[in-house]
Write an enzyme that holds these catalytic residues in place. Sequence first.
Site, PDB file in Angstrom:
ATOM      1  N   GLY A  90      -3.377   5.473   5.834  1.00  0.00           N
ATOM      2  CA  GLY A  90      -3.763   5.242   4.513  1.00  0.00           C
ATOM      3  C   GLY A  90      -2.645   5.537   3.480  1.00  0.00           C
ATOM      4  CD  GLU A 149      -3.540  -5.090  10.277  1.00  0.00           C
ATOM      5  OE1 GLU A 149      -3.412  -6.318   9.738  1.00  0.00           O
ATOM      6  OE2 GLU A 149      -2.934  -4.016   9.953  1.00  0.00           O
ATOM      7  CD  GLU A 151       6.981  13.951   9.508  1.00  0.00           C
ATOM      8  OE1 GLU A 151       7.702  14.794   9.380  1.00  0.00           O
ATOM      9  OE2 GLU A 151       6.273  13.706  10.215  1.00  0.00           O
ATOM     10  CE  LYS A 195       3.403   1.208  12.587  1.00  0.00           C
ATOM     11  NZ  LYS A 195       2.387   1.667  11.678  1.00  0.00           N
ATOM     12  CB  THR A 248      -0.823   0.088   1.377  1.00  0.00           C
ATOM     13  OG1 THR A 248      -1.495  -1.189   1.375  1.00  0.00           O
ATOM     14  CG2 THR A 248      -2.079   1.186   1.039  1.00  0.00           C
ATOM     15  CE  LYS A 269       1.857   4.382  14.608  1.00  0.00           C
ATOM     16  NZ  LYS A 269       0.435   4.347  14.284  1.00  0.00           N
ATOM     17  CB  ILE A 323       0.411  14.243  11.295  1.00  0.00           C
ATOM     18  CG1 ILE A 323      -1.074  14.144  11.022  1.00  0.00           C
ATOM     19  CG2 ILE A 323       0.522  15.742  11.951  1.00  0.00           C
ATOM     20  CD1 ILE A 323      -1.825  13.278  12.493  1.00  0.00           C
ATOM     21  CG  ASP A 325       0.644   1.054  15.835  1.00  0.00           C
ATOM     22  OD1 ASP A 325       1.195   1.019  15.045  1.00  0.00           O
ATOM     23  OD2 ASP A 325      -0.190   2.124  15.954  1.00  0.00           O
ATOM     24  CB  VAL A 381       4.855   9.083  14.505  1.00  0.00           C
ATOM     25  CG1 VAL A 381       3.842   9.141  15.703  1.00  0.00           C
ATOM     26  CG2 VAL A 381       6.071   7.856  15.140  1.00  0.00           C
TER      27      VAL A 381
END
Lengths: 432, 432
Positions: free
Chosen positions: B302, B187, B126, B102, B12, B202, B133, B198, B129
């Site tokens: 995404g 998931e 970048e 991560k 993805t 982060k 953003i 997760d 995390v």
Amino acid sequence: MGVKLGILGLGTVGAGTVQLLQDATGRHPLLEELEIYRVGVRSLDKPRAVELPADIITTDLESIVNDPAVDIVVEVMGGLEPARSLILQALKNGKHVVTANKAAIARFGNEIFTTANEAGVYVMLEAAVGGGIPVIQPLKQSLSVNRIHTVTGIVNGTTNYILTRMQQEGSNFEDVLADAQKLGYAEADPTADVDGLDAGDKIAILASLAFGGRIHLQDVYCEGIRQVSKTDIAYAEKLGFVIKLLAIAKLHGQDTSKLSVRVHPTLLPKAHPLASINGVYNAILVEGEPIGQVMFFGPGAGAGATASAVSSDILNLTATLKTKTASETKPNPLLACRHQDYCQIAPISELVTRFYTRFLTKDQSGVIGKLGTCFGNYGVSLESVVQTGFQGDLAEIVVVTHDVKEGDFRQALTEIHNLEAIDSIPSLLRVL
Amino acid sequence: MGVKLGILGLGTVGAGTVQLLQDATGRHPLLEELEIYRVGVRSLDKPRAVELPADIITTDLESIVNDPAVDIVVEVMGGLEPARSLILQALKNGKHVVTANKAAIARFGNEIFTTANEAGVYVMLEAAVGGGIPVIQPLKQSLSVNRIHTVTGIVNGTTNYILTRMQQEGSNFEDVLADAQKLGYAEADPTADVDGLDAGDKIAILASLAFGGRIHLQDVYCEGIRQVSKTDIAYAEKLGFVIKLLAIAKLHGQDTSKLSVRVHPTLLPKAHPLASINGVYNAILVEGEPIGQVMFFGPGAGAGATASAVSSDILNLTATLKTKTASETKPNPLLACRHQDYCQIAPISELVTRFYTRFLTKDQSGVIGKLGTCFGNYGVSLESVVQTGFQGDLAEIVVVTHDVKEGDFRQALTEIHNLEAIDSIPSLLRVL
């Protein structure tokens, strides 16, 4: 070897910056490489919030921008002149410039950036928009891989404070303004803030960075919040909106060569990310492809926040200066200004938006029908028409339109104004 | 001369990144200097979302990190191995690395950054995390002039989506999880998300950047949202709170040499800036001196958002590579990892926080008194005690404490658990 700063101005922002730099423990270690080498002030006798050796303070600002030892000029004096001339002179002398001066950048950005590019130096302006919020650098760097289509900001803390209090207290504009002036949240002459001019300067700067072109400030449409009434705030609330002074820069429809850049009070759906930004806080929402929406939120003003932004620019330049070898001449394309052409800006009459309008009408049957007919004549399609009640003898009607071209809407309003049944049109606001 | 990318992985994120880079019009002009030179995949036969010349695709990932022509390795394959080994090999070969991984950075950051520093190259993350953003770069650069004392994030979209729906619909965790799995927001094995692991990865990364030290991942306390019930969400709502899975890194009290780094569901006052972050969105709030509060908000995952973050790192490195002269050897201190020591992390028993606890007790008089006495024995001061009603024969009592050391609170709970009048303690949550 230390990097030498020449600071112009020792007001709130200047003193805040000096304070931060003098107390480097716990901050980025690179700050320790900085030397506050010269500081320019208007008067030597004024009491200062910071302690500085007397021999580095001077009232001769030109001597600072002409001093060959100064690496970075930090312009935090504000105002148009002599700030503009000093910035230009510093750049011509090969010095990098950090400035918090949105008014000077919005007006003289063209000559300032052209001069900087010619001299191979950088103009950094994180503090010019959004106080301490890091938004200039993300726009120039991280976000620039996106095709940005909209930047929407609450970028003036004073007006957001006033609108927030009007909403929370159900108060009038004049009363809240007077109180904000007493509390120091609004200036004695509030024009630049309440008439949207400060926000206009800021959205011109953001638009320039987001869309990679220069902006003629006179093309930016500015409408302030003086005409926002507590009545409209209450009606907006009932309809699911809050009223915010938004600064918007947006691609003009499908035409990616044209922008719409404007400042006006706006009805904003309550679920919108900017709707919950209250008080003196600022926030900037950036929308693009493929990122979607990102928002930056934080203190829009204040000595500490602005000093943080000014210092971050100084840090950035220091890293560049420390990395550079003597032989290096290539400018970093992420720090330099990359645009030389002006953006084309659509006139406000071509804006396509929704409108909220409040009418006072004579209490006659058929008034709503007449309104609808007039709007229909100009292709204005209505989302809702509500008779909200009476004000004395007059019926009050609130209309929200679908998307319409502003010019068409204004023509319809002119016709409506001439209807015998219409007493007045006290409010006209755009809806996001 | 173009900058050559070796991309590891075409899932993805990899496909999203290739798509962005292949379609550079309207983005930063520097992207046009990039060449997608080699792409490593697991299988050559899989259908692809992007078109690439067959001769640049290979299953031999090592050949990419060892190819002398490759300038930047973009690791978007995920997982621990072979990602770790490939990253290390690329760095040893003098290549800059961009990674969205991560899990690998949180676990192997120590050797990865040490290797990068030794080789004089950069590791950019970048995308690791907060999805799209821009938060890593602001933390490394703009915000680092501040003394940061707290970083608080909603950094896992899956759990925020589940909690948001539980709150809005009054549903159970299990039902919403099942639906989220059907819709692709969770998931099939949701462990990493719902158990807070997760988010733990982060916050370890964010803490490392904000506080300038490395983090032992095993020191990060992680508690997930499985035990959050709709009952507690409803009570929290009545008390003026929402429940969010927060990842928090914070100076441990006055002791600036020690951190508290943790992930747990938290009662958050509704007026808090993070309280209105709903659905799959992420937000990170950074607090420091002198800036105050700044918050970054956007899509936490995404293809598009993550591709934006990955591409922004590639852009940054490209600017560096294009600026660098052959003679240059000094690393940029704002891009390099600047810390080598580990942060000291306080155990969760030393945390000072407020607690929300729900008790089921026998319906006897004096139970609240007994609770109060037990808490008092351990110095736990109570903000509110409310008997909220009955569940069958059992009385339900909700307690909110003032700030208390977690160890003391736990001791009091053990004593309370042994009281004859106490049936059970179904809920225990921290309060911000």
